[in-house]
Design an enzyme around this catalytic site. Structure first.
Site, PDB file in Angstrom:
ATOM      1  N   SER A 124     121.187  69.787  73.573  1.00 11.65           N
ATOM      2  CA  SER A 124     122.603  69.277  74.072  1.00 11.65           C
ATOM      3  C   SER A 124     122.709  69.920  75.511  1.00 11.65           C
ATOM      4  CB  SER A 124     123.590  70.192  73.585  1.00 11.65           C
ATOM      5  OG  SER A 124     123.501  71.664  73.279  1.00 11.65           O
ATOM      6  N   LYS A 160     126.164  76.642  76.500  1.00  8.43           N
ATOM      7  CA  LYS A 160     126.987  75.369  76.507  1.00  8.43           C
ATOM      8  C   LYS A 160     127.736  76.039  77.692  1.00  8.43           C
ATOM      9  CE  LYS A 160     127.378  72.954  73.476  1.00  8.43           C
ATOM     10  NZ  LYS A 160     125.901  73.504  72.514  1.00  8.43           N
TER      11      LYS A 160
END
Length: 215
Positions: A124, A160
């Site tokens: 990701s 993230k």
């Protein structure tokens, strides 16, 4: 060494020798077997004494490392950056807390000795050049807006980019195939911050090196 008892000195010398041979701290089982103790309690007591005398430093429950002031006794060997587990760069997954050894690289100056490494699971964050299987370096501080954070949320970990907004926090992936995660201000108290991504380790031709994030 005069400040140590005979048993403490023998354990200390065993730890140094183990580091030089295996590049990591011995397990409780290794130390029990070496000294013939029937339980780990005696080992725990000796380790606690070595910590009090600044031969060891404790970085998590039951986990020790060589104290920075005693690394010179490793005959030039630097134990490296501790690898403390894995972190998801994809969907959030259950936290894994492990002692995965050390990366054989050194960070200067000494004030950076608190850095640790995590292994990345998932894709990701590929547009931030963080890929599955990478060893990333974490500074254990809260990330600022726009920095990449390693967090634990509702018992699961993720890596993230942190976007701070008036209505909460967005955990932004760096891959268009993944959806962002929104956390309201009320939910933020359920978040534990492991730290901020500052770089990663790489291996080429049998040698390890570090590259740090600019900015």
């Amino acid at each position: 060494m005069k400040t140590l008892t005979d048993k403490q000195r023998r354990l200390w010398e065993f730890i140094l020798g183990y580091y030089e041979e295996y590049s990591q701290f011995p397990s409780y089982a290794d130390m029990q077997e070496e000294f013939g103790y029937s339980s780990s309690n005696s080992i725990y007591q000796h380790l606690a004494s070595l910590e009090k005398k600044n031969y060891l430093t404790k970085h998590s429950r039951g986990n020790y490392d060589i104290h920075p002031t005693k690394r010179s006794q490793l005959e030039g060997f630097y134990p490296g950056i501790p690898v403390k587990g894995r972190i998801a760069a994809g969907g959030m997954h259950e936290a894994i807390s492990e002692n995965l050894g050390h990366l054989p690289v050194e960070i200067y100056p000494e004030k950076s000795d608190h850095y640790f490494a995590l292994i990345v699971d998932g894709e990701s964050m590929i547009e931030a050049d963080i890929r599955d299987g990478d060893y990333i370096i974490i500074d254990p501080r809260e990330p600022s807006d726009g920095e990449i954070g390693a967090i634990l949320y509702d018992g699961e970990t993720t890596l993230k980019t942190i976007r701070k907004k008036p209505d909460g926090i967005t955990l932004q992936p760096e891959n268009p195939a993944f959806e962002p995660i929104h956390i309201t201000p009320g939910e933020w108290e359920r978040v534990q911050v492991f730290g901020t991504f500052v770089g990663k380790a790489w291996k080429k031709g049998g040698n390890w090196g570090l590259i740090f994030r600019s900015g």
